[in-house]
Design an enzyme around this catalytic site. Structure first.
Site, PDB file in Angstrom:
ATOM      1  N   LYS A  30     -15.054  44.740  25.648  1.00 20.05           N
ATOM      2  CA  LYS A  30     -14.727  44.622  27.068  1.00 20.05           C
ATOM      3  C   LYS A  30     -14.117  45.930  27.553  1.00 20.05           C
ATOM      4  O   LYS A  30     -12.982  46.261  27.214  1.00 20.05           O
ATOM      5  CB  LYS A  30     -13.736  43.496  27.339  1.00 20.05           C
ATOM      6  CG  LYS A  30     -13.652  43.220  28.853  1.00 20.05           C
ATOM      7  CD  LYS A  30     -12.431  42.430  29.277  1.00 20.05           C
ATOM      8  CE  LYS A  30     -11.212  43.271  29.478  1.00 20.05           C
ATOM      9  NZ  LYS A  30     -11.330  44.289  30.547  1.00 20.05           N
ATOM     10  N   GLY A  87      -8.849  41.543  32.639  1.00 17.11           N
ATOM     11  CA  GLY A  87      -8.064  41.215  31.458  1.00 17.11           C
ATOM     12  C   GLY A  87      -7.717  39.736  31.309  1.00 17.11           C
ATOM     13  O   GLY A  87      -8.012  39.121  30.284  1.00 17.11           O
ATOM     14  N   SER A  91      -1.462  48.393  27.215  1.00 17.73           N
ATOM     15  CA  SER A  91      -0.012  48.278  27.383  1.00 17.73           C
ATOM     16  C   SER A  91       0.606  47.420  26.275  1.00 17.73           C
ATOM     17  O   SER A  91      -0.042  46.513  25.743  1.00 17.73           O
ATOM     18  CB  SER A  91       0.300  47.664  28.747  1.00 17.73           C
ATOM     19  OG  SER A  91      -0.244  46.363  28.831  1.00 17.73           O
ATOM     20  N   GLU A 137      -3.104  49.444  19.601  1.00 16.59           N
ATOM     21  CA  GLU A 137      -2.652  50.806  19.919  1.00 16.59           C
ATOM     22  C   GLU A 137      -2.013  50.720  21.286  1.00 16.59           C
ATOM     23  O   GLU A 137      -2.702  50.529  22.290  1.00 16.59           O
ATOM     24  CB  GLU A 137      -3.837  51.785  19.982  1.00 16.59           C
ATOM     25  CG  GLU A 137      -4.600  51.940  18.700  1.00 16.59           C
ATOM     26  CD  GLU A 137      -3.860  52.754  17.646  1.00 16.59           C
ATOM     27  OE1 GLU A 137      -2.767  53.292  17.944  1.00 16.59           O
ATOM     28  OE2 GLU A 137      -4.369  52.830  16.524  1.00 16.59           O
ATOM     29  N   CYS A 149      -1.578  57.863  25.852  1.00 14.00           N
ATOM     30  CA  CYS A 149      -0.560  57.068  25.144  1.00 14.00           C
ATOM     31  C   CYS A 149       0.412  57.958  24.377  1.00 14.00           C
ATOM     32  O   CYS A 149       1.583  57.635  24.252  1.00 14.00           O
ATOM     33  CB  CYS A 149      -1.217  56.048  24.228  1.00 14.00           C
ATOM     34  SG  CYS A 149      -2.484  56.760  23.191  1.00 14.00           S
ATOM     35  N   GLU A 170       7.578  54.096  29.927  1.00 15.22           N
ATOM     36  CA  GLU A 170       6.325  54.848  29.890  1.00 15.22           C
ATOM     37  C   GLU A 170       5.864  55.056  31.329  1.00 15.22           C
ATOM     38  O   GLU A 170       5.608  54.087  32.046  1.00 15.22           O
ATOM     39  CB  GLU A 170       5.268  54.063  29.105  1.00 15.22           C
ATOM     40  CG  GLU A 170       3.959  54.809  29.030  1.00 15.22           C
ATOM     41  CD  GLU A 170       2.945  54.162  28.073  1.00 15.22           C
ATOM     42  OE1 GLU A 170       2.642  52.980  28.247  1.00 15.22           O
ATOM     43  OE2 GLU A 170       2.475  54.862  27.156  1.00 15.22           O
ATOM     44  N   ILE A 171       5.758  56.317  31.764  1.00 15.68           N
ATOM     45  CA  ILE A 171       5.402  56.585  33.161  1.00 15.68           C
ATOM     46  C   ILE A 171       3.881  56.592  33.336  1.00 15.68           C
ATOM     47  O   ILE A 171       3.347  56.080  34.283  1.00 15.68           O
ATOM     48  CB  ILE A 171       6.019  57.922  33.637  1.00 15.68           C
ATOM     49  CG1 ILE A 171       7.555  57.847  33.558  1.00 15.68           C
ATOM     50  CG2 ILE A 171       5.561  58.239  35.063  1.00 15.68           C
ATOM     51  CD1 ILE A 171       8.271  59.136  33.899  1.00 15.68           C
ATOM     52  N   PHE A 172       3.185  57.190  32.386  1.00 17.44           N
ATOM     53  CA  PHE A 172       1.725  57.322  32.458  1.00 17.44           C
ATOM     54  C   PHE A 172       1.317  58.103  33.711  1.00 17.44           C
ATOM     55  O   PHE A 172       0.395  57.729  34.429  1.00 17.44           O
ATOM     56  CB  PHE A 172       1.048  55.949  32.420  1.00 17.44           C
ATOM     57  CG  PHE A 172       0.070  55.809  31.273  1.00 17.44           C
ATOM     58  CD1 PHE A 172       0.467  56.011  29.964  1.00 17.44           C
ATOM     59  CD2 PHE A 172      -1.271  55.475  31.505  1.00 17.44           C
ATOM     60  CE1 PHE A 172      -0.428  55.882  28.899  1.00 17.44           C
ATOM     61  CE2 PHE A 172      -2.179  55.342  30.448  1.00 17.44           C
ATOM     62  CZ  PHE A 172      -1.751  55.546  29.144  1.00 17.44           C
TER      63      PHE A 172
HETATM   64  P1  NAI Z   1      -3.475  46.824  30.401  1.00 15.35           P
HETATM   65  O1  NAI Z   1      -2.880  46.746  29.052  1.00 15.35           O
HETATM   66  O2  NAI Z   1      -3.242  45.702  31.340  1.00 15.35           O
HETATM   67  O3  NAI Z   1      -5.088  46.994  30.275  1.00 15.35           O
HETATM   68  C1  NAI Z   1      -5.767  47.472  29.158  1.00 15.35           C
HETATM   69  C2  NAI Z   1      -6.952  46.560  28.849  1.00 15.35           C
HETATM   70  O4  NAI Z   1      -6.469  45.261  28.562  1.00 15.35           O
HETATM   71  C3  NAI Z   1      -7.943  46.390  29.986  1.00 15.35           C
HETATM   72  O5  NAI Z   1      -9.248  46.282  29.468  1.00 15.35           O
HETATM   73  C4  NAI Z   1      -7.521  45.063  30.604  1.00 15.35           C
HETATM   74  O6  NAI Z   1      -8.569  44.414  31.281  1.00 15.35           O
HETATM   75  C5  NAI Z   1      -7.120  44.294  29.373  1.00 15.35           C
HETATM   76  N1  NAI Z   1      -6.199  43.167  29.619  1.00 15.35           N
HETATM   77  C6  NAI Z   1      -5.256  43.041  30.591  1.00 15.35           C
HETATM   78  N2  NAI Z   1      -4.641  41.851  30.499  1.00 15.35           N
HETATM   79  C7  NAI Z   1      -5.181  41.207  29.448  1.00 15.35           C
HETATM   80  C8  NAI Z   1      -4.973  39.926  28.849  1.00 15.35           C
HETATM   81  N3  NAI Z   1      -4.070  39.072  29.323  1.00 15.35           N
HETATM   82  N4  NAI Z   1      -5.700  39.593  27.768  1.00 15.35           N
HETATM   83  C9  NAI Z   1      -6.610  40.432  27.256  1.00 15.35           C
HETATM   84  N5  NAI Z   1      -6.873  41.646  27.795  1.00 15.35           N
HETATM   85  C10 NAI Z   1      -6.168  42.026  28.880  1.00 15.35           C
HETATM   86  O7  NAI Z   1      -3.012  48.171  31.055  1.00 15.35           O
HETATM   87  P2  NAI Z   1      -3.016  48.569  32.616  1.00 15.35           P
HETATM   88  O8  NAI Z   1      -2.537  47.430  33.439  1.00 15.35           O
HETATM   89  O9  NAI Z   1      -4.337  49.114  32.932  1.00 15.35           O
HETATM   90  O10 NAI Z   1      -1.938  49.729  32.625  1.00 15.35           O
HETATM   91  C11 NAI Z   1      -0.544  49.410  32.622  1.00 15.35           C
HETATM   92  C12 NAI Z   1       0.218  50.351  31.751  1.00 15.35           C
HETATM   93  O11 NAI Z   1      -0.202  50.201  30.406  1.00 15.35           O
HETATM   94  C13 NAI Z   1       0.008  51.823  32.049  1.00 15.35           C
HETATM   95  O12 NAI Z   1       0.808  52.263  33.081  1.00 15.35           O
HETATM   96  C14 NAI Z   1       0.400  52.439  30.734  1.00 15.35           C
HETATM   97  O13 NAI Z   1       1.790  52.533  30.662  1.00 15.35           O
HETATM   98  C15 NAI Z   1      -0.087  51.426  29.714  1.00 15.35           C
HETATM   99  N6  NAI Z   1      -1.408  51.792  29.153  1.00 15.35           N
HETATM  100  C16 NAI Z   1      -1.447  52.338  27.901  1.00 15.35           C
HETATM  101  C17 NAI Z   1      -2.644  52.764  27.376  1.00 15.35           C
HETATM  102  C18 NAI Z   1      -2.737  53.399  26.043  1.00 15.35           C
HETATM  103  O14 NAI Z   1      -3.559  54.269  25.837  1.00 15.35           O
HETATM  104  N7  NAI Z   1      -1.950  52.965  25.077  1.00 15.35           N
HETATM  105  C19 NAI Z   1      -3.901  52.665  28.138  1.00 15.35           C
HETATM  106  C20 NAI Z   1      -3.756  52.009  29.414  1.00 15.35           C
HETATM  107  C21 NAI Z   1      -2.532  51.613  29.882  1.00 15.35           C
END
Ligand code: NAI
Ligand code: MG
Length: 495
Positions: A188, A221, A242, A264, A298, A395-397
């Protein structure tokens, strides 16, 4: 970097449906969702919106493709490797188009998409292609007249949920090791950036992967993502995103079928500048560490710890350098940075900048929106930051450098480790004992010395503490994609 070609500003959008069994289908619900260009906030196209019913179909296909006697199960490991190499060839063939598509959907600077992500995707597939025929068990000398050996078998159907910050690189990092071990997958992509993964799905088909081996379902998500984490027939889940969602995924995995989980997650990585470091060089590294991909990384070096003896000079130099950075149209090869991914992320970062000002940090430069459309934010530098402030903890991102003063090793180690995260860390020093003391005491999955953000397909990557579980990349990255089967056979001889 090889010479940069001119980006395709309006790459044709070829695939917007759901990819199951090597076929393009509409969503069961008939729903679609828009994906937008962060450079102007305008819709690029509508994409079929996957939900639980679509995930069920995809899992069914992946399960069938994994079954005993299926083409994929019967295929020799070397042939699997050849298909992975073929896919890498196709990425190379289409890299100008795909990098342009990535810049359109994600907003990342084309120079990074083309010069960084495309070669990385190719490297990841080629590296893991080489592993397909090297997944080996052991023979174990046990007591008695028994022959004991282990087999490293594929886990089965892998659910893979990826974020938006490096869409195709993270797609590759999930899919390649899974395939190398003989698994099948349901991927996904993030709802913000579905297009490059959908295009890659077509290339996997072109490369010759049998139906059902890779299935790609775009969607949100809480719907499609949650359906993956709760699915009883998914054997392993791999997630990047996240920390909050990572916790939710692990809980769902525990409740449903104890599927294996690797995560991760986020970080607040300390980058330490010792008093003997060469300031001009370190200012460059420290800003690459936090500004690369607009801080949407990240491992971003989001806490810059500077020794008190050189603090003021460092702040001056960092401020001057940040003001020369070029933010702008991501398709323009001169732009070092494009927009943030979304309005949500843009507002979150501006709010955190505001909180930094209110909590008493000094805004040295930036802090504002760049331009009048899209989600651009100026490279921003704060000094006098402390870990009590939100910008020093969360985490500001985003492109926000927080410069913090420290006194000595005890002080900086304690403060570097005073976080729930443990993804990465770095120290800049000429002194080997200082470097070794820090590298052994800091709690982080990757520690850089006199460099930052250096990554290799061969070297493990992952987090301590709430930055994650498991490792990706390298041989370590294979562990999560196999089950170890122990076979004990009675013999009549002592082996
Ligand atoms: P997120 O963690 O919500 O989204 C990442 C993925 O998880 C997307 O594919 C999303 O559709 C999916 N997802 C969201 N809720 C889910 C659920 N309940 N069950 C299963 N999958 C789900 O991250 P978001 O909202 O895009 O960004 C928020 C913060 O997360 C950012 O500001 C940053 O701090 C952090 N982040 C960290 C990343 C990393 O590389 N470690 C990448 C993206 C965001
Ligand atoms: Mg979210």
């Amino acid at each position: 970097m090889a010479e940069l070609p001119t980006a395709i500003r309006e790459p044709e959008i070829k695939y917007t449906q759901i990819f199951i069994n090597n076929e393009w289908v509409d969503s069961v619900s008939g729903k679609t969702f828009p994906t937008i260009h962060p450079g102007n906030g305008k819709k690029i196209c509508d994409v079929q919106e996957g939900d639980k019913a679509d995930i069920d179909k995809a899992v069914e296909a992946a399960k069938k493709a994994f079954e005993f006697g299926s083409p994929w199960q019967k295929m020799d490991a070397t042939k699997k490797g050849a298909l992975m190499h073929k896919f890498a060839d196709l990425i190379e063939r289409d890299k100008l188009y795909i990098a342009s598509l990535e810049t359109l959907d994600n907003g990342m600077a084309f120079r990074d998409a083309y010069g960084g992500d495309m070669p990385m995707v190719v490297d990841i597939f080629r590296y893991y292609a080489g592993w397909t025929d090297k997944i080996q068990g052991r023979t174990v000398p046990i007591d008695g007249t028994f022959f004991c050996y282990t087999r490293h078998e594929p886990v089965g159907v892998c659910g893979q949920i990826i974020p938006w910050n490096f869409p195709l690189t993270l797609f590759a990092l999930k899919v390649a090791p899974a395939l190398a071990c003989g698994n099948t997958v349901v991927v996904k992509p993030a709802e913000q950036t579905p297009l490059s993964a959908l295009y890659a799905a077509q290339l996997l088909k072109e490369a010759g992967f049998p139906p059902g081996v890779v299935n790609v379902v775009a969607g949100y998500g809480p719907t499609a993502g949650a359906a993956i984490s709760e699915h009883p027939d998914i054997n392993k889940i791999s997630f990047t995103g996240s920390t909050e969602v990572g916790q939710r995924i692990m809980a769902a995995a525990a409740k449903s079928n104890l599927k294996r989980v690797t995560l991760e997650l986020g970080g607040k990585s300390p980058l330490v500048v010792w008093k003997d470091a060469n300031l001009d060089t370190v200012v460059e590294w420290a800003q690459q560490a936090i500004f690369f991909n607009c801080g949407q990384v990240c491992t971003a070096g989001s806490r810059t710890y500077v020794h008190e003896d050189i603090y003021d000079e460092f702040v001056k130099k960092a401020t001057a350098r940040a003001q020369t950075k070029i933010t702008g149209d991501p398709f323009d090869s001169k732009s070092e940075y494009g927009p943030l991914i979304s309005e949500e992320q843009f507002s979150k970062v501006l709010d955190l900048i505001e909180s930094g000002k209110q909590e008493g940090a000094n805004l040295e430069c930036g802090g504002q929106r760049h331009g009048t459309e899209g989600y651009f934010i100026q490279p921003t530098v704060f000094s006098n930051v402390t870990e009590k402030m939100k910008i020093g903890r969360e985490e500001i991102f985003g492109p926000v450098q927080s410069i913090i003063k420290f006194k000595d090793m005890e002080d900086v180690v304690a403060r570097a480790n005073d976080t729930k995260y443990g993804l990465a860390a770095a120290i800049f020093t000429e002194d080997i004992d200082t470097a070794l003391t820090f590298t052994s005491r800091v709690k982080a999955g990757t520690v850089w010395v006199n460099c930052y953000l250096i990554a290799s397909t061969a070297a493990p990557f992952g987090g301590f503490k709430m930055s994650g579980i498991g490792r990706e990349f390298g041989e370590y990255g294979l562990q999560a994609y196999t089950e170890v089967k122990n076979v004990i056979m009675k013999t009549s001889v002592k082996l």
